[in-house]
Every structure is written in structure tokens, then in C-alpha cells.
Design an enzyme around this catalytic site. Structure first.
Site: not given
Ligand code: ACK
Length: 841
Positions: A486, A488, A604
Site C-alpha cells: 500500500g 502511506g 483519528d
Molecule cells: O488495507 P491495507 O491492506 O492495510 O492497505 C493499507 C496499506 O498498508 C497502507 O496503510 C496496509 N498496512 C499498514 N500497516 C500494516 C500492517 N502492520 N500489517 C499489514 N498491513 C498493513 C494497510
């Protein structure tokens, strides 16, 4: 025979014959199963406790002049197995202490609790630079006791242990040495047992005790199904699905299942058994325990009193813990509450020569029993105590005169360590001993001295210092990036694996900082790690560490297989049971309770900022926008919050930036709505301006489809205009726990006709006018949920209701302060109108 089983069986639910009496053997079988449970009320099973081993521990130290056991006895002639080492004067220390083989009894995750004292290097004179303030803990798995002779390098490192409290010569002058408690867990274990090893590399340590245990969910009967003792899973956030077996004379309705959490709690019951034809469900007594009748005093010192008591005559279930309330005589407004899992405790921190009042009560799954009568005990005067003061923790009490010779030896030994440097380590700090946590109450307000407070990284002059205070630096070579998952705010988010030296490789999420960043972007990016690194809770995303010494700069966290909650729910629309949804909400509320206890306001909170793992455990994440809850009441006006997520934000936070835990509760209500509607967008396509206006005018989101009435009511409570009337996170957690324990309470759905889809619902917190019945009045003030309780307790007319006091409300179980206020102020309003001759009560 019948009598002997009756007490233990009182905890149970069973099926008894309808017209004809139930066969006796049925009850006795059930009782037999439960009696054994009463013997082990805790959900921790100890595998080794060095304090309770009477004979030789059989541990091996090498080299021979490294760790040594202080073979002393306490004043009761019980051996104290304390090991110490203090080679701070010599270079290149490598002293090992190996335990004997410990069977894991089938557990795949075990906990190690270490109690130790450590000498502060700064306090040592001289400066050769070899003094350390840490030691290392290792383990080695083996199926039998033959594996003891393995080489050091075959041991796997669990962690480096640092002291929160190191002691100096001055402390010794005060006759106090600070005992640290650290707990580490290891898993998954794959063999039948293991050895532990403690490596000293040049510190001055006394290892006072080692306790090794695992956690289990204790056997329980729920929905007429018996769930057996279940050892928790290998993963710290794993929920194990366990099938229940129907109790005698009952059959499966929907296969009964529950989930055993890593903490040893039963969660999310699904399905149930039903009584066979001709039998009916009999709730013998699933009541709270009876009061404790006998409390005795033991050793009394100037600052402490040892108490012991007997289990209540009628425990009516498994006793989970005892609550001890005490206060100085005639000072009842200021009392303290402590908890104990055993029927004894040393209450310390008392004033010398003072009389204290103690009351104790027991708790089972059914709740707290009544307090015991008041017991009055007095501490010793100073002069006598000076020669008699003995604490239950031998290393703290330094009384040579009464025979705890050990302490003199330890002190002498540790004092003899000389010379040295100051070198502070960046390892995590020791947690406070949970047994020492106390809740202090003053005039009804809780003071929590043991609870850590969140530190705003912005208060650090150098933000890099904050990062390194709260986050471990990880070498980039330990990380394998696998794929981008994803985007950020500052760069890509990837999944990958982390392999730290001496530890197993495991999956992680990696946030990266894009190239060409500004210094401010780097600071803001790492700011999130400085915040996250301060938290340690199963429902808060866990920070593994940061990479700042090489590029790209990275933040490494635990990996959450199902990603963010909103996307996950949209993808799985309608796929979960109500209980599973409530389980998710419970997790989020528990994480938020932890944050609010630490004085941290999230700002948030939204389903997009919750991550969910493969066991459906939800964790709060995204600490980017957040700010500390500051003491200054003006602080809310001056913070720079960036964009405010209007649909999730409380009106006072939008209007005048009053962000508090109460505004987080509002957002939590919106998250509840998102979860129950499987990721629907709050207020659909309304514009932000229309949302602000509608909410200000008293409109609220309508109930999602098929929403249990109890959940929608909780959402409405979170969206009270008056922020003080909103429930607190701890109240939300207990309310959801109650619903989980009693799933039938979720069966009443919000009436389809009163659910107005795509329209907002007018929400007036207080009704007014003339009421024909108590029910009508309570409904009008949105407190209809209490109608039954009012009626059952004799408040069936408005005349009777007019007499209700705050104390009565509490007794009736109206525990939410917001609800108490709402009911009392409505009554007050009616009384005023009555005085004016307007409304006949
Ligand atoms: O919905 P997602 O797959 O879950 O897409 C977002 C993306 O990264 C951008 O924030 C994923 N993501 C963020 N932190 C984590 C994490 N710790 N483990 C798995 N996916 C994550 C989030």
C-alpha cells in the site's frame, strides 16, 4: 455424598427434568467436574517457581567464579535460591547460569518472570568502563533432560534485560534495594521442554527469583456446553477456537464454540446446547460469590500488614481474584484498592502506628460478591519496627538482626563491586510489578499511580533522541522486503520478514520514507514510531523498531494479515456473526482504554486506521495525527491538527478543537457504526458542511441494518452532545464483555420500522412532559433499557420513582455516570415542574 458435591456444583447450569425430578447422578457428575476447577482459580499455570523449590534447584553456573548461589534460608528456614554475580572490575565477562530442564506441559507459549536487583554503574567509583547494567536471557528446547551440555551458541536469545530501578550506595544506606520485575514470553515451542540460561557480561546483579508459567483458559460451562481447560495459543494475539460438549441431558442446537484468547480469557461464544425434551434449563445459582467472613492478620511491620482470609462459603463459581479495599480509620473518603489472586497479601505503604480498616471481596465470572465486614488492624510503631521490619520480598527488607542473613550477604557482595563507568542502555524498561499496582481513590476519583503516562515526542528538543528512547534501532540487513502492500503518507508500505540475531524470523510490515524527504518529513515520519514505541497492548499495533542509520528510513511493525478494517469488512460483507463483530469492537475499545489510561488522545479513530490480523484481532494504528492530552485546559485551542476527519470527529473537537478521550469515544461510536454496517461510509454522500450542521441540530446516524438494539444504544451514548455524558472506554469494554457473555442480549434488533435508512435520526437526550408510566418516561429520556430493572425493584409508579436517589440507581446497576446524570437530572426537572404545579407525578 450429595452434600459434598453441592457447593462446587453451585457454579453450574444444567438441565433438570421438567415434570419429574432430574436424575441425581447428572448433577453429581457436573459437580465433580467443577470441583477440580475451584482448586486452581488462576489462568496461569506455574512450571517453575524458584521461590517454592525446597531442595536444590540443580542449576549449573560456569565458569565457577561467575554466578554463585547464596545458599541461605529465610526466617522460616525455607531456602532462598538467589544467584548473584558482580564482576564489574574485570574485562570480558561471560558468566552463564543454566536452569535444569523445564517441561512445558504441552504449552507452546511460556512466560518467564524475573525478579532481580541491579547496581547502578554510575554509582560505582572509578571508571574502567566495563560495568554493564543488563544481562541476557536465553532458551534451548529439548525433548528430555539430556540436552544440558549443548554449547552456548545453540541457545536462542530471548532478550536483553535492563533494570528500571538500579540501586546505588545511597539506597543501601536507606536499607532499600530496588527489586525489578521483568516478564518475557517465548513461543511457539515445538519440543517437550526447555532450559533457560542467564548470561552476565559484567553487571552487578542478584537474580532473586525466576517463575516460568503458561496461560490457559480455565474450563467453564457456557450456554449449556462444557469447554475444557485450554492452553492458550502460541501467538500473543491468537484466538483459539474451542468446541464445547453439551452437558448431560442437553443436545446441540447450533455447535457450541468459544475462543480462548492469548491472555487466558474466554471470548466470543457461538452456538449453544438445548435441554432435551422433558428437561429444562436450571440455573442453580450463577450468582456472585458470598462475602468473605474471616480475615486474619499475620506479620505486622511499621509500614505493612500481612493479611490472609478464607474463600467465601459459597464461591458460586471459579474465583478469579480478590479485591482488598483499605483506608486509614476515619479517613474513608480516601481509600485504596489492590487485587490478589491468592487468599493472602502483604499490604504495604502504610503509616507506622496507624489503624487501618480492611474489607475484602471475591470476584467470579458472575461479578463481585459483597465486601466482608470491616476488619481493623494497626501497624507497629517506628521504634519497634526498626528492628522487626520484614518484608515478603527478602531483597528489600534488610534486617540482619532477625536472621535474614542473606540480605547482608547480598549487600556486602554487591557493595564490593567497585570502579566504574556510566553506560546507559537503550533497552526497554522494566514494567512495574503488576502485583504492586494499586488504585487510589479520593472523594470518588480514581488515581492510578502505577499507570504509565504517554510522553509527547514533541517535548524532546532533539526528535532523534525521542525515537531512540522509545524505538529499537534495527539493522537494515535483518529485514527482507517482499512486496508493496500500500501507499502511506510518507512512502510505500511493504510486507516482509524480520530476522533478529538469535531470534526466529517472523513477518512484519515496513513503512518506508520516500527519497528526497525534508527534515520535517523525516521528523514527522519517525514521530509515529516514537509514539507507537511507548505502547504495549494486544490491541495496539506493535512496533518492532526503526531503521534510521541507513536509507531508506523505515518503521517496522507487526504484520496484520487482513490489513485495514474498513477494506476487510467491505470485502467480507455480511460474512460474520454478530458475536464476531462485537469481538472486533471489544478489541478496539480495549486498545482505546489503554491509550486513554495513558493520557493519549488518538484524534483519528476510524475503521481505516484499525488493522486486523488472521485471527480477527483488531489493533489500533496510525498515530500520525495524534497529540498528548495536555494538562493545560487551553492546550486544545492551540494545537495544530491538520485536516480534521469531520465524519468521525466530535462536535466540540470540530468547533473549538477540544480533543479529549471523550472525543475519541465519539469517534469510537462511528467506528461501531462502520463495523456493524460492514464498512459503509458514515453519512454516505452528505457533504462535510451538511454533516456538521445536521449533528449540531441533534441528528444522528440511524441504526445500521440488522443492528442489535444494545449496540445502537451504545452508539447513541457515544454521540451524546455533552461529552461528559458519553461512556468512558472502560465502561464500553465492560458493556461489550457483558454482551459477549450473554449473547441472547444481542438478539433484539433495532426495529425495522424505526430504522430510517438514509435519513438521520433526531436525537434528543432528555425527554420532558407528562409520563403515564415509568417505561414511557425512561423511553423518552432514552433510558428504556432500565425499565425492567426499575419495575422489578418496585419502582413501578412515577410516585415511587420520585424517591429514587443516586445511591438507589447504583444499587439498581445503573453504573454509567452519564446515565445516572441523565436520570437524576430528568427527575430533578420533573420535580421542579411539580413544584410549579405543572406536571403531576
Ligand atoms: O488495507 P491495507 O491492506 O492495510 O492497505 C493499507 C496499506 O498498508 C497502507 O496503510 C496496509 N498496512 C499498514 N500497516 C500494516 C500492517 N502492520 N500489517 C499489514 N498491513 C498493513 C494497510
Amino acid at each position: 455424598m450429595r452434600g459434598s458435591g453441592a457447593r462446587a456444583g453451585a457454579a453450574g447450569l444444567g438441565c433438570s427434568g421438567g415434570g419429574s425430578p432430574a436424575p441425581l447422578w447428572t448433577c453429581l457428575l457436573l459437580c465433580g467436574a467443577l470441583r477440580s476447577l475451584l482448586a486452581s482459580p488462576s489462568n496461569e499455570v506455574t512450571l517453575l517457581d524458584s521461590r517454592t523449590v525446597m531442595g536444590d534447584l540443580g542449576w549449573i553456573a560456569y565458569p565457577k567464579n561467575g554466578w554463585e548461589e547464596i545458599g541461605e534460608v529465610d526466617e522460616n528456614y525455607a531456602p532462598i535460591h538467589t544467584y548473584q554475580v558482580c564482576k564489574v572490575m574485570e574485562q570480558n565477562q561471560n558468566n552463564w547460569l543454566l536452569t535444569s530442564w523445564i517441561s512445558n506441559e504441552g504449552a507452546s507459549r511460556i512466560f518467564i518472570e524475573l525478579k532481580f536487583t541491579l547496581r547502578d554503574c554510575n554509582s560505582l567509583p572509578g571508571g574502567l568502563g566495563t560495568c554493564k547494567e543488563t544481562f541476557n536471557v536465553y532458551y534451548f528446547e529439548s525433548d528430555d533432560a539430556d540436552g544440558r551440555n549443548v554449547k552456548e551458541n545453540q541457545y536462542i536469545k530471548i532478550d536483553t534485560i535492563a533494570a528500571d530501578e538500579s540501586f546505588t550506595e545511597l539506597d543501601l544506606g536507606d536499607r532499600v534495594m530496588k527489586l525489578n520485575t521483568e516478564v518475557r514470553d517465548v513461543g511457539p515451542l515445538t519440543k517437550k521442554g526447555f532450559y533457560l540460561a542467564f548470561q552476565d557480561v559484567g553487571a552487578c546483579i542478584a537474580l532473586v527469583s525466576v517463575r516460568v508459567y503458561y496461560k490457559k483458559c480455565p474450563s467453564v460451562i457456557r450456554n449449556l456446553a462444557l469447554f475444557p481447560d485450554t492452553i492458550t495459543g502460541a501467538d500473543s494475539s491468537q484466538l483459539l477456537e474451542v468446541s464445547g460438549s453439551c452437558v448431560n441431558h442437553s443436545v446441540t442446537d447450533e455447535p457450541p464454540k468459544m475462543h480462548c484468547s492469548a491472555e487466558g480469557e474466554w471470548l466470543v461464544p457461538i452456538g449453544k446446547c438445548m435441554c432435551k425434551a422433558g428437561y429444562e434449563e436450571k440455573n442453580s445459582t450463577c450468582q456472585a460469590p458470598s462475602p468473605i467472613s474471616i480475615v486474619k492478620k499475620g506479620k505486622i511491620a511499621k509500614n505493612s500488614i500481612f493479611l490472609s482470609w478464607q474463600e467465601p462459603d459459597r464461591p458460586n463459581g471459579i474465583i478469579l481474584e480478590y479485591e482488598i479495599k483499605y483506608f486509614e480509620k476515619d479517613q474513608e473518603t480516601s481509600y485504596t484498592i489492590i487485587k490478589s489472586k491468592e487468599t493472602k497479601i502483604t499490604v504495604d505503604g502504610l503509616k507506622p502506628a496507624s489503624t487501618y480498616i480492611f474489607q475484602i471481596r471475591a470476584r467470579t465470572a458472575a461479578g463481585y460478591g459483597g465486601f466482608s465486614r470491616r476488619f481493623e488492624f494497626e501497624t507497629s510503631p517506628v521504634s519497634v519496627a526498626a528492628s522487626r521490619d520484614q518484608s515478603q520480598i527478602p531483597i528489600i527488607a534488610v534486617s540482619v538482626t532477625v536472621g535474614v542473613i542473606l540480605l547482608a550477604v547480598v549487600i556486602g557482595f554487591l557493595l564490593s563491586g567497585s570502579l566504574f563507568c556510566s553506560r546507559r542502555c537503550g533497552y526497554s524498561k522494566a514494567k512495574q510489578d503488576p502485583e504492586e499496582e494499586k488504585m487510589h481513590f479520593h472523594n470518588g476519583h480514581i488515581k492510578l499511580p502505577g499507570v504509565r503516562t504517554y510522553i509527547d515526542p514533541h517535548t524532546y528538543e532533539d526528535p532523534n533522541q525521542a525515537v531512540h528512547e522509545f524505538a529499537k534501532e534495527i539493522e537494515a540487513s535483518c529485514i527482507t522486503i517482499e512486496r508493496v502492500i500500500g501507499a502511506g503518507e510518507f512512502g510505500e508500505v511493504c510486507s516482509g520478514r524480520l530476522k533478529l540475531p538469535g531470534k526466529r524470523e517472523f513477518p512484519v510490515a515496513i513503512k518506508t520514507l520516500k527519497v528526497g524527504y525534508t527534515e520535517k518529513q523525516r521528523r514527522d515520519f519517525l514521530g509515529e514510531a516514537s509514539i507507537m514505541g511507548q505502547f504495549d497492548h494486544p490491541n495496539i499495533i506493535h512496533l518492532e523498531g526503526v531503521v534510521t542509520k541507513s536509507k531508506p528510513v523505515m518503521i517496522v511493525t507487526e504484520y496484520m494479515e487482513n490489513g485495514s478494517l474498513d477494506t476487510f469488512l467491505k470485502k467480507n460483507d455480511g460474512q460474520f456473526t454478530v458475536i464476531q463483530l462485537v469481538g472486533m469492537l471489544r478489541g478496539i475499545a480495549s486498545g482505546m482504554k489503554y491509550l486513554s489510561d495513558m493520557g493519549y488522545v488518538h484524534r483519528d479513530l476510524a475503521a481505516r486506521n484499525i488493522l486486523i490480523n488472521s485471527n480477527l484481532v483488531c489493533k489500533v494504528s496510525d498515530f500520525g495525527l495524534s497529540r498528548v492530552l495536555e494538562d493545560d485546559p487551553e492546550a486544545a485551542y492551540t494545537t495544530r491538527g491538520g485536516k480534521i476527519p469531520i465524519r468521525w470527529t466530535a462536535p466540540e473537537a470540530i468547533a473549538f478543537r477540544k480533543f479529549t478521550s471523550a472525543s475519541d469515544v465519539w469517534s469510537y461510536g462511528i467506528v461501531m457504526w462502520e463495523v456493524v454496517s460492514y464498512g459503509e461510509r458514515p453519512y454516505w454522500e452528505m457533504t462535510n458542511q451538511d454533516v456538521i450542521k445536521a449533528v449540531e441540530e441533534g441528528y444522528r446516524l440511524p441504526s445500521p441494518m440488522d443492528c442489535p438494539a444494545a449496540l445502537y444504544q451504545l452508539m447513541l451514548d457515544c454521540w451524546q452532545k455533552d461529552r461528559n455524558s458519553r461512556p468512558k472506554f472502560d465502561e464500553i469494554v465492560s458493556m461489550l464483555d457483558k454482551l459477549i457473555r450473554n449473547p441472547s442480549s444481542l438478539k433484539t434488533l433495532v426495529n425495522a420500522s424505526s430504522r430510517v435508512s438514509n435519513l438521520l435520526v433526531e436525537h434528543s437526550p432528555l425527554g420532558s412532559g407528562t409520563y403515564r408510566s415509568v417505561g414511557e418516561w425512561l423511553e423518552a429520556i432514552k433510558m428504556g433499557r432500565y425499565t425492567e430493572i426499575f419495575m422489578e425493584n418496585g419502582y413501578s409508579s412515577m410516585d415511587a420513582v420520585a424517591q429514587v436517589t443516586l445511591e438507589d440507581l447504583r444499587r439498581l446497576g445503573v453504573t454509567l455516570v452519564g446515565h445516572q446524570k441523565k436520570i437524576m437530572s430528568s427527575l430533578q426537572e420533573m420535580k421542579v415542574q411539580l413544584v410549579n404545579g405543572m406536571v403531576p407525578l
